[in-house]
Scaffold this active site. Structure first.
Site, PDB file in Angstrom:
ATOM      1  CB  ALA A 815       8.451  -6.220  -3.061  1.00  0.00           C
ATOM      2  CE  LYS A 816       4.472   0.652  -1.575  1.00  0.00           C
ATOM      3  NZ  LYS A 816       5.237   1.512  -2.490  1.00  0.00           N
ATOM      4  N   GLY A 817       5.962  -3.294   1.533  1.00  0.00           N
ATOM      5  CA  GLY A 817       5.895  -3.628   2.942  1.00  0.00           C
ATOM      6  C   GLY A 817       5.232  -2.506   3.708  1.00  0.00           C
TER       7      GLY A 817
END
Length: 1594
Positions: A815-817
């Site tokens: 995941a990455k934000g």
């Protein structure tokens, strides 16, 4: 001559009087600045005018102007007083504007006939030499009226003649005044029979004493209404006039003051007064002494008590007042002083008192007082007006003039005003009556005076008074009304009627500081609206407001700003606009629709002002599509997301499409609300279907493909939306702070680029935007503060790919934000303050972003474990409660902030939401990321035969000792010789470092807060080294540095960028990256492709790097293609995802441990106080658990590299399978194309280490997906490993809680997959599925069974321990590969020979104990060549330091595989396993099966078919051995050994055996053991059998 005259003119230059027409400046100015006023032609014309003049004559002419000068009035006359004053008054009275006036006095000599003989300035002439003349020159403005100028020129001679005559008779007039005063005083002849004669005499002397400018005098004999002038008495202006005024008074008063009917030319607007003294020399004869003049300023301001005659009347009035104690004496005295002095002459003592008392009675009442007095000759009416001082304005005065002229029938009016500190202003109007007005026609009665006074009072009633009257019915306090009566500015009062202000006051009173209110109203004009904008506390410029209004689709026609202060001092700004909507915006059809539009418009602009709405053309939809501003925000947010997704159309184009299709736009909002409005949930599905159909119908009707694509993209996004916080109303939500969040299903969004995550949350507000991409339900990754506002999603997508690979080793998938700050604070120039302000805004945007994520994320009830959907959120997907974040670039210190936000939401993960907070595992203190990456370094060096922990090696690095990864990394071995390093500030050079001393100094810097290379002890740096700032222009290069960095001999200095490049290309053992940035790329890549412009100047190519090993503690230090290029050039490197995975691994352990402990806290098993201690007590063991993963993966990578070439075809098929079935993108993942794979096959090389690492990660990710989708994690045989994920203390104290862990399935899956891939190899599961035709989950089952049956894990750990003890890596790799062959063959056996799906637990029970018992006895059963091969292999291992038992165990590995057949056969035929083993291995030796199997292993496996053929032959051989074993056992006795049984069997089957052995003998002798011969050999062995040998037992 002309020049001399010009200089004389200019020397007297002065500007016009201040109140002259057209005045812009006054007073004397520099002569040089006005040379252009006096041209030679102008002066020559003036000279010509003066060339002939008779004495006493005035010559005047208008010069018409020339190229050098404009028009001018030219005058030549005798020198006399008051000439210039008379000329300027004349011009003023005719409205002629002039630019200057010049009046030099010349001494002139003339001939007898007046011709000019000589002229020179009077100051330069000798006394008596000619006569003085005044030459007056007045330049006239171009705008002056020609007729008025002609008339003025005509009047000049007469006016100047009067001025001259006044000067000539001045002395005589004063003498006449004194003479009369003397006569009055003495009255020797009794001509002045009046008690006031002495006072009048004193008055005349007072007048003569500078209080009266005498203009003329005459004596008249009056009687019977006629007057006859004594010609000899005429003086001054009266000498030049023949007209005679009638008697000026009909009273017997000794002194009368009258006023002339013609103004004087000596003073602006002044009418001369006539002082009349009546002398009575006989009974019927009366003489009027008439003195004409002007009161001086001194006279008009003189104290009334000091003016003779008047002073007595004043005293008498005051005396009368004293008789009544209620009369305020001093006030009366002050009031009398306000009466104009000429009026005092006309008032008696009684009249004075009455007037003064009336003024006293006026008091503070806001009304007007009028006193009328008519001239008895009906020439004028004196009007004395008292009014409140603050009511006196020009406008009021002009209105009063109109009233008085109108009501009194006047022909003109003059005024003088007196405004002092008293409460009243006094205005003296003189209404000039038309000539011939009869005295009795002038009505100055009290009634008329009162009537006119009321009119004047109304005129003085200002806007505020009227407003107060209009507010009678309003609930506004009198004090507030009084305040606003003065507070509203004059321009407001002129613009609005008083009653309009009442509504404004109500709105103003409701404002708060920094608040706004807008009111939109219709006007009488077609399609024109009036917008009133109220601002409390802060003003706004027109440049701020206009874009806001224009974005709404209106044109601003007019703007008027007003400012005032509220009763509490709050400043308020009112802006009134006239606006008109764009012609294409439809008009509201009825009054209700108009009101609705007005309210929506006002609400929208209010939201824009408060920053809740951005300024763009989306706002037009409020009127075009009838949307609220909140609905518009939804469409704007989707448009912003489309732009981030790489949508090819600009925002401007998208705005135009929506505005041009308002009906479809409205339908899109209807669809959105039907899907997500919680109030419609009961029948929302039906409404949504209808709305979707309406949208589709609208779009289908479109003609334009561009428009179609834009609108379909919006419809697609809305239907791909799973959740939104749009309808969330909680005050603590992100929505309440103007943040909009959409949870999306990217897999169905057509416009998205690849790869597409499983879930995505897009967060939008005018202040912050961000995305969070997740590739699974349980996913983790950092949140980045991005500076790429235009394409932050592209940045995050690139990062999440690496994160997905990195997360292959941990429980969550990638995941990455990332978020961007859209409104950074304005820079002030103060660097420290700017940094703090920027950080503060970043923190707040981070909070908003995380709140947006949590608004649409499920929670978990800790008491029940139930998943809870956020209130007011319609959920179109399943339960989804796992959301964790981590630090990333820009957010390294934000974990506690994230946890605060999560806590405010009551989020179930608590401070596990963001690992690395104040209560958690400190990665820098643990050094965990660096230690994990160091495992990669150690593995690379071991492969080269170097032990980094005992042997010195050279290093260059990226970073400094204050950093986590660099600092910790450079302390992990005391044999590091750090030759050079750099960070963003400095460059460190130590060409020949002492490993021990430099380690100590690095440790000191690491412990020193905020240290830099500049803090390094220079005395410890070797000769030729130093520390240099990157800001230097150049850096000297010593011979030692040249050698250390491998530079050419002629290099003596380098720029900092060139030196850094040299460091990156240095011929050292290790390049350690612990910094931020990308420093190495592939030769085929451009710097622009890298996306790190800050380091473009220092980046090098992978094939230029001469370091033997690159260790990537930091992220993205090398591009993916750069790694491959470095590897292919002979370097050793993995991927950053693999090297620095310990950080995310540690964070994941922390999260899962916190979830476990928190469940115990909820259950009351652990107190909150004990929680922190328990958590921190396990720090070291958590670190070891994490590092074990790094070691496992590095061992896997080592063996994979060793086997890469031989397995290239398998790897190629795996990549293709991942592309075809898992959505893998070769280019994105930097995996080789099929063409490149063919090239490498031809070259005899396999995948590079970075490619293997990437492939490994995707294999693990795919397997995790498959296992999670199965029931494996729920079965005890797999779940039993769950406790070993956790530290010992938790296993002991919280065993039950571990079993019910919220993420138990995911943890079990991760453990299973990591164990399988790390132990069995990258290709194991794929090859098993390919070979046997089963699914990946079956491969996992087989591995788990084999692992338990053969104790694979224990053996593997013993191999690693041998490596740690010094056994060469090449040897441990061989041992590992041998062990994997056992796993491969045993796994296939279970899948081929046991019931499917494999009952793992049952198979372990069936085979495990027996294999364990039989394995140690292998030496008893192996014979001949088999025994020799094993002995040789074991001996070789042992010779390299491998323990003998382990060496023998590995050497017998492939033979142990056959124990499965042995045990299975024993069960089938009901014989003891040891008997079967003896028989089986005797057969193997007897038939030479091992030699055949070895030959099979040497067959090519370049493609799938060769691999399958190899496998088929091997299985055929093993299958035949199995079948033959059945046959042999069938004829032999239990007490016989293997050889005896075989001999008996051969006797029984001699014909078959003889034929087969003959063929096998030929094959063995031939030596050509290719696919064909080996196939024949296998067939021959099979031909000996009599049974199938494939039977199974339960």
């Amino acid at each position: 001559m002309i020049r001399r005259l010009s200089v004389a003119f200019l020397s007297t230059y002065r500007g016009p009087q201040a109140d002259a027409p057209g005045v812009t400046s006054t007073g004397p100015l520099a002569v040089a600045a006005h040379d252009d006023l006096v041209s030679d032609d102008l002066v020559a014309a003036h000279y010509r005018l003066a060339s002939m003049r008779a004495p006493g004559e005035t010559k005047a002419a208008v010069y018409p102007g020339d190229a050098g000068s404009g028009a001018a009035l030219q005058i030549v006359t005798d020198q006399a007083p008051m000439l210039v004053d008379s000329v300027t008054v004349l011009l003023h009275r005719h409205g002629i504007a002039y630019t200057a006036i010049m009046n030099p006095v010349f001494r002139v000599r003339r001939g007898l006939d007046g011709e000019l003989l000589d002229v020179r300035p009077a100051a330069e002439a000798a006394p008596g030499d000619g006569a003085d003349e005044c030459w007056i020159l007045v330049p006239i403005t171009a705008a002056a009226d020609g007729e008025a100028l002609t008339e003025a020129t005509r009047l000049v001679p007469g006016i100047l003649a009067e001025a001259r005559q006044i000067g000539l008779d001045s002395g005589a007039m004063i003498a006449a005044l004194h003479g009369l005063a003397n006569d009055l005083a003495t009255d020797l002849e009794g001509h002045f029979p009046n008690a006031e004669r002495k006072e009048v005499a004193a008055l005349l002397r007072w007048l003569a004493d500078g209080h009266f400018v005498l203009l003329g005098y005459q004596q008249c004999v009056v009687g019977d209404g006629n007057a006859e002038v004594d010609p000899a008495s005429r003086l001054g202006v009266l000498r030049l006039r023949n007209d005679v005024l009638p008697p000026l008074t009909d009273s017997d008063d000794l002194l009368v003051l009258a006023q002339a009917t013609m103004p004087s030319y000596l003073r602006y607007g002044a009418y001369p007064y006539i002082v009349v003294v009546r002398e009575s020399p006989g009974a019927s004869r009366v003489i009027e002494h008439r003195f004409v003049g002007l009161f001086t300023v001194a006279a008009m301001n003189a104290n009334a008590l000091e003016i003779p005659l008047i002073s007595r009347r004043v005293e008498e009035a005051l005396a009368m007042a004293h008789r009544d104690p209620s009369h305020p004496g001093q006030l009366l005295r002050d009031i009398i002083q306000t009466i104009p002095r000429p009026e005092l002459f006309a008032l008696s003592s009684k009249q004075l008192l009455e007037m003064a008392l009336a003024v006293v009675d006026l008091g503070s009442r806001r009304r007007t007082l009028l006193f009328l007095r008519a001239d008895h000759l009906a020439h004028f009416v004196s009007c004395l007006v008292y009014l409140p001082r603050d009511r006196y304005t020009t406008a009021v005065r002009l209105e009063m003039q109109d009233i008085l002229v109108r009501e009194l029938g006047g022909a003109g009016i003059d005024y003088s005003a007196r405004v002092s500190e008293s409460p009243w202003a006094v205005v003296h109007f003189t209404v000039r009556l038309p000539e011939g007005t009869a005295a009795d026609s002038v009505d100055t009665s009290l009634e008329n005076e009162s009537r006119i006074q009321d009119l004047l009072t109304e005129a003085t009633r200002n806007w505020g008074d009227r407003m107060i009257s209009a507010a009678a019915a309003a609930s506004i306090s009198p004090a507030a009304l009084e305040h606003y009566a003065h507070a509203f500015p004059e321009d407001y009062k002129q613009a609005f009627a008083p009653q309009d202000a009442i509504a404004d006051i109500s709105l103003i009173e409701a404002l708060q500081d920094d608040s706004v209110k807008l009111v939109l109203a219709d006007t009488a004009e077609d399609r024109v609206w009036k917008l009133t904008w109220y601002l409390g506390g802060h003003s706004a410029s027109l440049s701020e407001l206009l874009p806001m209004l224009q974005s709404m689709g209106v044109v601003v026609l007019e703007e008027r700003p007003f400012t005032l202060r509220r009763t509490d001092g709050l400043p308020v700004w009112i802006y009134q606009f006239k606006i008109s909507p764009h012609p294409s915006i439809p008009h509201a059809p009825d009054a209700e629709a108009q009101r609705d539009t007005a309210q929506r418009f006002a609400d929208a602009v209010t939201a824009i002002w408060h920053g809740r709405v951005e300024i763009d053309r989306f706002n037009e939809l409020v009127m075009r599509a009838g949307l609220t501003w909140q609905q518009v925000v939804v469409l704007r947010a989707y448009a912003k997301y489309l732009r981030q997704a790489g949508f090819p159309y600009s925002q401007s184009h998208i705005e135009s499409v929506l505005n041009e299709n308002p009906h479809t736009t409205r339908s899109l909002i209807d669809l959105f609300e039907a899907l997500f409005d919680p109030s419609q949930e009961t029948d929302g599905r039906r409404d949504a279907q209808g709305a979707a159909a309406a949208v589709a119908a609208d779009i289908d009707a479109l003609v334009s493909l561009d428009t179609d694509r834009v609108l379909r993209a919006f419809a697609n996004l809305i239907e791909a939306t799973l959740r939104t916080n749009y309808f969330v109303a909680r005050p603590d939500s992100a929505r309440a702070r103007n943040v909009l969040a959409f949870k999306l299903n990217p897999l169905v969004i057509k416009e998205l680029p690849l790869p597409r995550p499983k879930f995505e949350i897009f967060v939008y507000s005018p202040r912050v935007e961000g995305v969070h991409l997740r590739f699974g339900f349980v996913a983790r990754g950092g949140l980045r503060w991005s500076d790429r506002r235009e394409d932050f999603r592209t940045e995050i997508l690139g990062l999440v790919k690496a994160q997905a690979v990195k997360n292959a080793v941990i429980v969550p998938v990638g995941a990455k934000g990332g978020f961007v700050v859209k409104r950074p604070p304005t820079l002030t120039g103060d660097a420290a303050a700017d940094r703090e302000a920027t950080r503060a805004e970043g923190v707040e945007c981070y909070r908003l972003f995380i709140s947006g994520l949590l608004d649409v994320t499920d929670n978990v009830d800790k008491a029940t474990g139930a998943v809870v959907t956020p209130p007011e959120v319609v959920r179109r997907d399943g339960e989804d409660a796992y959301l964790v974040v981590a630090a990333d670039k820009g957010t390294a210190t934000f974990s506690d902030i994230a946890n605060e936000v999560a806590k405010s939401y009551g989020f179930w993960l608590g401070d596990a939401f963001a690992s690395g907070g104040s209560i958690g595992y400190d990665h820098k203190a643990m050094g965990i990321t660096a230690k994990g990456a160091w495992e990669s370094v150690k593995r690379h060096f071991r492969e080269m035969g170097v032990d980094t922990q005992t042997q010195d090696f050279t290093v260059v690095g990226i970073g400094d000792m204050s950093g986590d990864v660099f600092g910790n990394g450079m302390l992990l071995s005391k044999h590091i010789r750090l030759v050079a390093a750099f960070d963003h500030r400095d460059i460190f050079l130590d060409p020949n470092p002492d490993a021990g001393r430099s380690w100590d100094e690095r440790k000191r810097l690491f412990d020193l807060p905020r240290s830099s290379w500049a803090d390094y002890d220079k005395s410890l740096i070797s000769e030729g080294g130093g520390v240099y700032s990157r800001q230097q222009k150049s850096i000297p290069i010593s011979p030692q540095v040249r050698t250390a960095l491998g530079l050419d001999a002629d290099v003596e200095e380098l720029t900092p960028p060139a030196l850094i490049k040299a460091i990156l290309k240095a011929p050292v053992d290790l390049l350690w990256n612990g910094g931020i940035g990308t420093y190495i790329k592939a030769e085929t890549e451009a710097d622009a492709d890298v996306g790190d412009r800050a380091n473009d100047q220092i980046r090098v190519c992978g094939n230029q790097v001469r370091a033997k090993v690159i260790g990537e503690g930091g992220n993205l230090g090398v591009t993916a293609l750069g790694r491959i290029e470095f590897d292919l050039a002979g370097g050793r490197i993995n991927t950053d995802a693999l090297d620095n995975s310990a950080g995310v691994d540690c964070s994941d352990h922390e999260v899962n441990i916190k979830i476990l402990i928190d469940s115990a806290v909820t259950a009351g098993k652990v107190t909150p106080e004990e929680r922190t201690e328990l958590l921190l007590s396990m720090t070291d063991e958590v670190g070891e658990l994490v590092l074990a993963d790094n070691r496992d993966q590095n061992d896997l990578m080592g063996t994979s590299r060793a086997n890469a070439a031989s397995l290239l075809s398998v790897h190629a098929r795996m990549i293709k399978d991942l592309v075809d079935n898992r959505g893998l993108n070769r280019e994105l993942e930097a995996l080789p194309s099929e063409k490149e794979i063919r090239r490498r096959a031809d070259a005899g090389i396999g995948l590079t280490s970075p490619e293997l690492a990437t492939l490994m990660a995707h294999v693990k990710l795919a397997l995790k997906d498959d296992v999670l989708a199965s029931d494996l994690p729920d079965q005890e045989v797999f779940a039993s490993r769950l406790p070993y994920y956790f530290p010992t203390r938790l296993r002991e104290e919280l065993h039950g809680e571990i079993r019910s862990h919220q993420l138990r399935r995911e943890i079990i899956t991760t453990m299973l997959v990591n164990d399988l891939v790390d132990t069995a190899g990258i290709s194991y599961a794929y090859r098993i599925t390919e070979d046997v035709g089963v699914g990946p989950v079956d491969a996992v089952r087989s591995y788990v069974a084999i692992n338990a049956i053969f104790g694979i894990g224990d053996v593997w750990r013993r191999i690693r321990a041998a490596g740690d003890a010094g056994v060469p890596t090449s040897v441990t790799d061989r041992m590992t590969l041998d062990l994997r062959r056992l796993v491969d063959r045993a796994g296939r056996w279970l899948l081929n020979y046991r019931p499917q799906p494999l009952a793992v637990g049952a198979e372990i029970n069936r085979f495990g104990a027996k294999v364990a018992a039989l394995t140690p006895r292998m030496s008893e059963w192996l014979r001949g060549d088999d025994k020799a091969i094993v002995s040789k292999e074991a001996g070789d291992f042992a010779s390299h330091g491998v323990p003998e038992d382990l060496a023998y165990h590995i050497a017998t590995g492939l033979y142990q595989y056959s124990l499965l057949d042995v045990i299975d056969i024993a069960d089938i035929v009901d014989r003891e396993p040891d008997e079967v083993a003896d028989t089986y291995f005797a057969l193997m030796d007897h038939l030479g099966a091992d030699a055949l199997l070895t030959a099979v292993s040497r067959l090519s496996r370049d493609d799938r078919w060769h691999s399958l053929a190899r496998l088929a032959i091997r299985d055929d051989i093993y299958g035949s051995l199995r079948a033959l074993c059945f046959d042999v056992l069938a004829v032999g006795e239990p007490d016989e050994n293997g050889e005896e049984k075989i001999a008996e069997w051969e006797t029984t089957n001699s014909s078959r055996v003889t034929r087969a052995r003959r063929t096998l003998t030929e094959i063995y002798k031939d030596g050509e053991q290719d696919l064909a011969t080996l196939s024949v050999a296998a067939r021959q062995i099979r031909s000996m059998t009599r049974t199938s040998g494939t039977g199974t037992t339960g």
